[in-house]
Design a protein around this motif. Structure first.
Motif, PDB file in Angstrom:
ATOM      1  N   MET A 297       0.824  -1.210   0.000  1.00 31.79           N
ATOM      2  CA  MET A 297       0.000   0.000   0.000  1.00 31.79           C
ATOM      3  C   MET A 297       0.856   1.257   0.000  1.00 31.79           C
ATOM      4  N   ASP A 298       1.970   1.226   0.701  1.00 34.00           N
ATOM      5  CA  ASP A 298       2.857   2.404   0.740  1.00 34.00           C
ATOM      6  C   ASP A 298       3.409   2.704  -0.648  1.00 34.00           C
ATOM      7  N   TYR A 299       3.809   1.657  -1.388  1.00 35.22           N
ATOM      8  CA  TYR A 299       4.323   1.849  -2.740  1.00 35.22           C
ATOM      9  C   TYR A 299       3.225   2.369  -3.667  1.00 35.22           C
ATOM     10  N   ALA A 300       2.023   1.833  -3.493  1.00 38.44           N
ATOM     11  CA  ALA A 300       0.901   2.292  -4.309  1.00 38.44           C
ATOM     12  C   ALA A 300       0.656   3.780  -4.095  1.00 38.44           C
ATOM     13  N   PHE A 301       0.742   4.204  -2.843  1.00 34.43           N
ATOM     14  CA  PHE A 301       0.504   5.610  -2.536  1.00 34.43           C
ATOM     15  C   PHE A 301       1.611   6.488  -3.111  1.00 34.43           C
ATOM     16  N   LYS A 302       2.853   5.998  -3.086  1.00 35.66           N
ATOM     17  CA  LYS A 302       3.962   6.766  -3.656  1.00 35.66           C
ATOM     18  C   LYS A 302       3.790   6.931  -5.169  1.00 35.66           C
ATOM     19  N   VAL A 303       3.421   5.840  -5.851  1.00 33.09           N
ATOM     20  CA  VAL A 303       3.191   5.914  -7.300  1.00 33.09           C
ATOM     21  C   VAL A 303       2.068   6.900  -7.596  1.00 33.09           C
ATOM     22  N   PHE A 304       1.010   6.833  -6.781  1.00 34.27           N
ATOM     23  CA  PHE A 304      -0.126   7.730  -6.974  1.00 34.27           C
ATOM     24  C   PHE A 304       0.282   9.193  -6.781  1.00 34.27           C
ATOM     25  N   GLU A 305       1.060   9.462  -5.750  1.00 40.08           N
ATOM     26  CA  GLU A 305       1.468  10.838  -5.459  1.00 40.08           C
ATOM     27  C   GLU A 305       2.349  11.416  -6.570  1.00 40.08           C
ATOM     28  N   ARG A 306       3.107  10.569  -7.260  1.00 40.15           N
ATOM     29  CA  ARG A 306       4.017  11.047  -8.307  1.00 40.15           C
ATOM     30  C   ARG A 306       3.331  11.225  -9.657  1.00 40.15           C
ATOM     31  N   MET A 307       2.060  10.831  -9.747  1.00 42.15           N
ATOM     32  CA  MET A 307       1.339  10.977 -11.016  1.00 42.15           C
ATOM     33  C   MET A 307       1.100  12.449 -11.308  1.00 42.15           C
ATOM     34  N   ALA A 308       1.490  12.858 -12.529  1.00 44.76           N
ATOM     35  CA  ALA A 308       1.248  14.248 -12.919  1.00 44.76           C
ATOM     36  C   ALA A 308      -0.230  14.469 -13.208  1.00 44.76           C
ATOM     37  N   ASP A 309      -0.833  13.518 -13.924  1.00 41.08           N
ATOM     38  CA  ASP A 309      -2.254  13.601 -14.266  1.00 41.08           C
ATOM     39  C   ASP A 309      -2.973  12.399 -13.678  1.00 41.08           C
ATOM     40  N   LYS A 310      -3.961  12.687 -12.854  1.00 42.40           N
ATOM     41  CA  LYS A 310      -4.750  11.617 -12.234  1.00 42.40           C
ATOM     42  C   LYS A 310      -6.170  11.681 -12.779  1.00 42.40           C
ATOM     43  N   ASP A 311      -6.671  10.547 -13.262  1.00 42.44           N
ATOM     44  CA  ASP A 311      -8.075  10.513 -13.664  1.00 42.44           C
ATOM     45  C   ASP A 311      -8.894   9.876 -12.548  1.00 42.44           C
ATOM     46  N   VAL A 312     -10.188   9.794 -12.746  1.00 37.79           N
ATOM     47  CA  VAL A 312     -11.061   9.274 -11.690  1.00 37.79           C
ATOM     48  C   VAL A 312     -10.778   7.798 -11.416  1.00 37.79           C
ATOM     49  N   ILE A 313     -10.266   7.068 -12.423  1.00 31.54           N
ATOM     50  CA  ILE A 313      -9.918   5.651 -12.224  1.00 31.54           C
ATOM     51  C   ILE A 313      -8.750   5.539 -11.246  1.00 31.54           C
TER      52      ILE A 313
END
Length: 795
Positions: A297-313
């Protein structure tokens, strides 16, 4: 005609208006000189390229203007341009206009038919696509690889398996089955049907380096739940040197999510970084999902935080990952960030979050989300209403769940089943049966989940009559051959002691699957019908079936219960032959069976053969076996091996070791083990561990200490705990504590025979015969019968 009229609007204008039109074309084409010149040239090739440009720009206006110019120039019967018009209108999302062009064609060729078939399918008109395909063959045209491949995709979406088989045969007949486009479509067809073996045969017959074929096989494995096989294909791609694209990585990450292998997932992440594939949102979303399902979960959150563009998915994937977090605050905080980011939630967002509120029993947050869903206009979505019903039922607000259900305008079987599940969860048995009757009267199409909830309710409420009626409904609706339903029905009959009915049903079924056989044997063993379970097992083997690990584990537990030593010895080689001796569930059952049959050496041999000496459950089973045989040093040896192997002992481990200490009178060692649970392993002792401690102290005469443990334990003491103390009072002649323990036990179980019998023996063995007689008389007056003891011996 409407399209032609629209086209003639541009064709019949005076020249000055044509110049105005040309300026508009300049704007649409981005001042593309080639596009503008195409209008001044009477060349079909240049006009076709202009139509191609309108496809790329998704510009209906440019397409209609080119169409008008085609009409003006007199190319209305040019098949080449008409085919390009069909493609342009379809790609711009105006399939109806393309269909009208097709209908007005004086002459059609294979390309015309192929284009209209593909266009219909791409625009979701599946029935129309199949009809056009059939009309094409009726008009004497032989479908090419594009038509065949497109129609195979329709067969997947519509579940038209028979039609799909016939198309595959046709592809084989005309020799295009090895075409990559056709092969991928056929492979995907079989994979979506769940026929992995057929998909594999198609894949190996193509023998192409086309990345699409490899992607189809990886995706097929992932779709069918074969994660390891999907990753093996990815490994083969690397070995063969085939360049991966984004679909390869997405499918590979799905396969990794299935096996929940964190290390492999990180390797795939590394491949994505090293590759030249653009890291699009779809790949990053798949990465987040993989890390969540691989306990990262920690890695998932790090990948998410580094996303420049986040969609609703992206947000929905992360919301889903918090379902195991059990922290309402974090979920609410994440949703607050989602709203502040300017993203707009969709129906999936609310469905996920409402279900999490149900799991977290957070009714307040659920009500706030319900209001927001109403504000956003998603309250009528099927998955949102189902999640609302789930949330209210999990939080115990059954009436609110029913209110939501009543306000649903169209109730399909999914909504009905959600309400049934909620009633079943809250033990509202009468409501479950009433709701089932309402479903039946409404004419809704029931499914296997509907019957499962009703049968579970009938078992719990001991409603035998209703089970018979449900059985009739199952036969009437054609679910009698469904293994899932068969298992529930057999379990119901066995629980009611109607063995003849369960045997009759199993014999009448065309072919029971392993789950149904396993359910029958498990229910028989659970109800104490061990000999019948063994008989069914032998029938299964004689019929040539290969039992799975759950059936073998169940039948070995049955052998342990009745002391069937010879049967255990005959089943053990069968387990080894099938390769299940490495399965922890089966290995522990073999060890337990040998131990309970008195063969502790056989239990140790089974342990050594299991290849699972580093499995906590298998170790626990052997420790308990040694404890029951009074072999404390051997039990401690296994416990020490667990520590050397860095295995985290479970609650059951400590119960087993403390039980061994109890039988040998090693009270000090047992107490040290109990204290080490918190001091060394950070574990809070379970009720079973407290019960074992009380039994050890009572058995060895530390009765006051045992009473003190009962008084300070952080749980409501179970009847077993008081029974252990009462037994110790009888052994060590403590009348006062015996009376106290007996009183507590009878408050919990007024009809318990052990409380009366043990207290009577405490009095009689202490010389208080009159008190013993009073207790015996009380048993007679209360009609409490002593269960007779028995012993098993195999003949």
């Amino acid at each position: 005609m409407r399209i032609l009229k629209r086209a003639f609007l541009f064709a019949d204008k005076p020249s000055c208006h044509f110049h105005v039109t040309r300026k508009r074309i300049h704007r649409l084409c981005g001042n593309n000189q080639f596009c503008c010149d195409s209008f001044l040239r009477k060349d079909p090739i240049f006009l076709a390229k202009s139509l191609s440009l309108s496809e790329n720009l998704k510009s209906r206006v440019l397409g209609t203007q080119v169409h008008g110019h085609i009409v003006k120039l007199g190319f209305t019967n040019d098949i080449f341009l008409q085919n390009n018009l069909i493609a342009a209108y379809s790609k711009c999302g105006y399939f109806g206009w393309g269909l009208r062009v097709f209908d007005e064609m004086a002459e059609r060729n294979l390309v015309s038919w192929t284009l209209i078939v593909s266009a219909a399918i791409q625009n979701g008109e599946f029935d129309m696509g199949l009809k056009m395909y059939v009309d094409m063959t009726t008009n004497g045209f032989m479908p090419n690889e594009f038509a065949v491949g497109s129609v195979m995709k329709v067969c997947v979406s519509m579940g038209a398996s028979e039609f799909g088989y016939s198309i595959h045969c046709f592809a084989l007949k005309i020799g295009i089955e090895k075409n990559p486009f056709v092969g991928c479509s056929v492979l995907n067809f079989y994979a979506k049907l769940g026929d992995v073996a057929a998909a594999e045969r198609v894949f190996y017959s193509i023998s192409s380096d086309d990345v699409g074929c490899w992607n189809a096989m990886i995706g097929g494995y992932a779709h069918c739940g074969y994660g390891f096989e999907a990753l093996n294909v990815v490994s083969s791609m690397l070995f063969e040197g085939i360049t991966m694209d984004k679909y390869t990585f997405i499918n590979a990450l799905q396969g990794c999510s299935l096996v929940a292998d964190f290390d492999i997932g990180r390797q795939i992440h590394g491949l994505i970084i090293r590759s030249e594939v653009e890291c699009c949102i779809s790949i990053v979303n798949a990465l987040i999902d993989m890390y969540i399902k691989s306990s990262g979960m920690d890695y998932a959150f790090k990948v998410f935080e580094r996303m420049a563009d986040k969609d609703v998915i992206s947000w929905n994937t992360l919301f889903g990952g918090f379902s195991e977090n059990k922290n309402p605050g974090q979920t609410a905080s994440l949703f607050h960030k989602f709203i502040l980011s300017g993203s707009r939630p969709n129906h999936v967002t609310f469905s996920i979050l409402l279900r999490q509120c149900g799991k977290l029993l957070d009714l307040d947050l659920g009500l706030q989300l319900q209001c927001l869903a109403l504000h956003c206009g998603f309250l009528d979505e099927e998955n949102v209403t189902s999640s609302l019903i789930y949330m209210f039922c999990r939080c115990g607000a059954v009436e609110m769940a029913h209110s939501v259900f009543d306000n649903v305008s169209y109730k399909n079987i999914t909504t009905w089943n959600e309400l049934l599940s909620g009633y079943c969860f809250n033990c509202c048995d009468a409501d479950v049966l009433k709701t089932f009757c309402d479903i039946w009267e409404s004419g809704a199409e029931v499914n296997r989940c509907t019957f499962f909830y009703v049968l579970e309710t009938c078992c719990r409420s001991e409603n035998q009559q209703m089970v018979g009626q449900i059985h009739g409904a199952i036969i009437k609706t054609g679910f009698s051959s469904c293994g899932y339903i068969c298992s529930s029905l057999i379990k119901s009959y066995v629980n009611f002691g109607q063995l003849d009915n369960s045997f009759e049903f199993s014999n009448g079924a065309e072919r029971l699957d392993m789950a149904s056989w396993g359910a029958m044997m498990s229910a028989l063993v659970h109800q104490g019908h061990n000999h019948e379970a063994v008989t069914i097992f032998h029938s299964l083997v004689e019929a040539g079936e290969k039992p799975d690990e759950y059936i073998l584990g169940t039948i070995l537990n049955s052998c342990a219960a009745i002391g069937a030593y010879q049967r255990t010895k005959s089943i053990h080689p069968f387990v080894i032959k099938l390769g299940f001796n490495a399965e922890g569930y089966v290995a522990s059952a073999v060890i337990d069976a040998y131990a309970k049959c008195g063969d502790i050496k056989g239990a140790r041999v089974a342990f050594d053969q299991s290849f699972n000496s580093n499995d906590v459950i298998v170790c626990n089973t052997l420790i308990m076996a040694y404890a029951h045989h009074g072999l404390v040093s051997e039990a401690m040896e296994i416990f020490d091996k667990m520590k050397l192997a860095n295995l985290q002992p479970s609650q059951a481990t400590f119960v087993s070791v403390m039980s061994a200490c109890s039988h040998k009178g090693l009270v000090d060692k047992g107490c040290l083990l109990f204290k080490s649970m918190d001091s060394q392993y950070g574990m809070q002792p379970s009720p079973d561990c407290y019960g074992c401690l009380v039994d050890m102290l009572s058995r060895n005469g530390y009765l006051e200490d045992a009473k003190h443990v009962i008084e300070i334990m952080p749980f409501q003491p179970s009847p077993t705990v008081y029974r252990s103390l009462l037994s110790g009072c009888r052994t060590h002649g403590n009348k006062e504590l015996g009376e106290w323990a007996s009183e507590k036990l009878l408050l919990l179980l007024p009809k318990n025979d052990a409380a009366h019998v043990l207290l009577s023996k405490v009095y009689s063995e202490g010389g208080c015969w009159e008190s013993a007689a009073i207790v015996r008389r009380g048993m007679t007056e209360k009609q409490v019968l002593k269960d007779p003891g028995y012993s098993w011996i195999e003949t």
